[in-house]
Scaffold this motif. Structure first.
Motif, short mmCIF file in Angstrom:
data_model
loop_
_atom_site.label_atom_id
_atom_site.label_comp_id
_atom_site.label_asym_id
_atom_site.label_seq_id
_atom_site.Cartn_x
_atom_site.Cartn_y
_atom_site.Cartn_z
N ARG A 84 1.01 -1.06 0.13
CA ARG A 84 -0.05 -0.11 -0.03
C ARG A 84 0.90 1.54 -0.05
O ARG A 84 0.73 2.14 -0.79
N LEU A 123 0.05 3.12 -3.61
CA LEU A 123 -0.64 4.12 -3.56
C LEU A 123 0.05 5.57 -3.65
O LEU A 123 -0.51 6.57 -4.03
N VAL A 158 0.82 5.67 -7.98
CA VAL A 158 -0.13 5.25 -9.09
C VAL A 158 -0.86 6.51 -9.59
O VAL A 158 -0.83 7.59 -8.64
N HIS A 159 -1.32 6.75 -10.66
CA HIS A 159 -2.28 8.09 -10.97
C HIS A 159 -3.26 8.42 -9.90
O HIS A 159 -3.83 7.00 -9.28
N ALA A 160 -3.58 9.32 -9.73
CA ALA A 160 -4.73 9.41 -8.67
C ALA A 160 -6.12 8.78 -9.01
O ALA A 160 -6.74 8.11 -8.27
N ASP A 163 -6.30 6.02 -10.52
CA ASP A 163 -5.97 4.33 -10.17
C ASP A 163 -6.16 4.11 -8.76
O ASP A 163 -6.00 2.78 -8.51
N GLU A 164 -6.15 5.25 -7.91
CA GLU A 164 -5.83 4.63 -6.46
C GLU A 164 -6.98 3.87 -6.05
O GLU A 164 -6.69 2.84 -5.12
N SER A 165 -8.15 4.06 -6.26
CA SER A 165 -9.22 3.37 -5.67
C SER A 165 -9.24 1.86 -6.03
O SER A 165 -9.67 0.88 -5.51
N GLU A 189 -6.31 0.00 -4.35
CA GLU A 189 -6.70 -0.03 -2.88
C GLU A 189 -7.49 -1.37 -3.02
O GLU A 189 -7.46 -2.21 -1.99
#
Length: 317
Positions: A294, A298, A301-303, A305-307, A310
């Motif tokens: 994590r 996190l 990665v591009h913003a 892609d975060e969800s 995670e």
């Protein structure tokens, strides 16, 4: 006028000096490529002998077999594949093993012909007057010295830049390089080769025209097989082998993320380097597998892609 700071693995202040040629061929080969005499050339990379994992390619041959065979046959090579599979590192590795000078430039829309060929440079003569002299760029120096020119992201350059390479990448008997600013025509050194890398089909890249593509032997590279990547993570970190089940889970998880990247679900590729960094933060119990993963991914990665990343960490690790 030159482009905005293309990446060179050379000291441009030395381009104007007298070139040092690559060493003469020896009777030794690495793979299928002749090893040159070691003349302590400053542009020969230093890479440990076991730093690159030879991966299966075609039939019983490895990627190293195929690339060295092509280079020995005077072919230029383009290495294709997703980011982080070791395309540029393979070129460095082969040059290190065969004592070949390497000149590297990363291409983009802002790379111009002058970035490859060189430029006129204002200097002060012994008498104090200002004069101009020619300074070789990475292409010209590799041509003179018998080096390998590494063109990273060849399909990110525009057609006008790529056109500067056409004549020098003709057949071995007819190739030449002309410098428009000086009128000099250079017949390339016998050992001169071009190796390019390409990330086909990705954002910010162009389709190369068929005539230019035909000047290369194309070689596809992919990520290492899982068992080799697990071994590589341990080799490049100080993580205890007792943690092998965790590393196997990590490599399998990376495979899932890479599938998502290739399918367009993720815009950020996941590389072996990142897996090694995760393992480094697992050393001595500093972080557990999930926390280290994590923390590394996190933040990188591009913003958007975060969800997804995670969610996949929570479900698969």
């Amino acid at each position: 006028m030159t482009g905005s700071d293309p990446t060179h693995e050379t000291d441009t202040d030395t381009f104007g000096g007298r070139p040092t040629e690559a060493g003469a061929p020896t009777e030794t080969t690495f793979g299928h490529l002749t090893v040159l005499e070691d003349v302590s050339h400053e542009q020969v990379p230093e890479v440990e002998e076991d730093a690159y994992f030879h991966r299966p390619a075609t039939s019983d041959h490895t990627d190293v077999d195929i690339v060295t065979r092509a280079l020995e046959a005077s072919m230029n090579v383009v290495l294709k594949g997703p980011p982080g599979v070791g395309k540029s590192f393979l070129a460095r590795y082969l040059c290190a093993r065969t004592n070949r000078p390497l000149y590297r430039i990363t291409l983009s829309e802002t790379t111009y012909r002058e970035d490859l060929l060189g430029h006129m440079h204002l200097v002060t003569a012994p008498g104090g007057e200002s004069v101009t002299e020619w300074v070789d760029g990475p292409l010209t120096r590799a041509v003179r010295e018998g080096g390998v020119l590494l063109l990273d992201e060849i399909n990110a350059a525009d057609a006008n830049t790529v056109a500067a390479l056409n004549a020098v990448m003709e057949s071995h008997r007819t190739r030449s390089l002309t410098i428009p600013q000086t009128g000099e025509t250079i017949i390339p050194h016998e050992e001169f080769r071009v190796v390019a890398t390409a990330n086909p089909g990705y954002q910010g890249t162009y389709e190369l025209n068929a005539a230019f593509e035909d000047r290369f032997r194309h070689v596809e590279l992919d990520y290492l097989p899982a068992e080799l990547e697990v071994d590589l993570v341990f080799r490049r970190s100080d993580l205890s082998r007792e943690r092998e089940p965790d590393v196997e889970r990590l490599v399998a998880f990376a495979g899932r993320l890479r599938e998502a990247y290739l399918d367009g679900e993720l815009s950020t590729p996941i590389t072996t380097r990142e897996l090694v960094r995760i393992a480094t933060f697992m050393e001595d119990g500093f972080m557990d597998l999930v926390t280290a993963t994590r923390s590394e991914l996190l933040a990188r990665v591009h913003a958007h892609d975060e969800s997804l990343v995670e969610t996949l960490i929570d479900k698969q690790l």
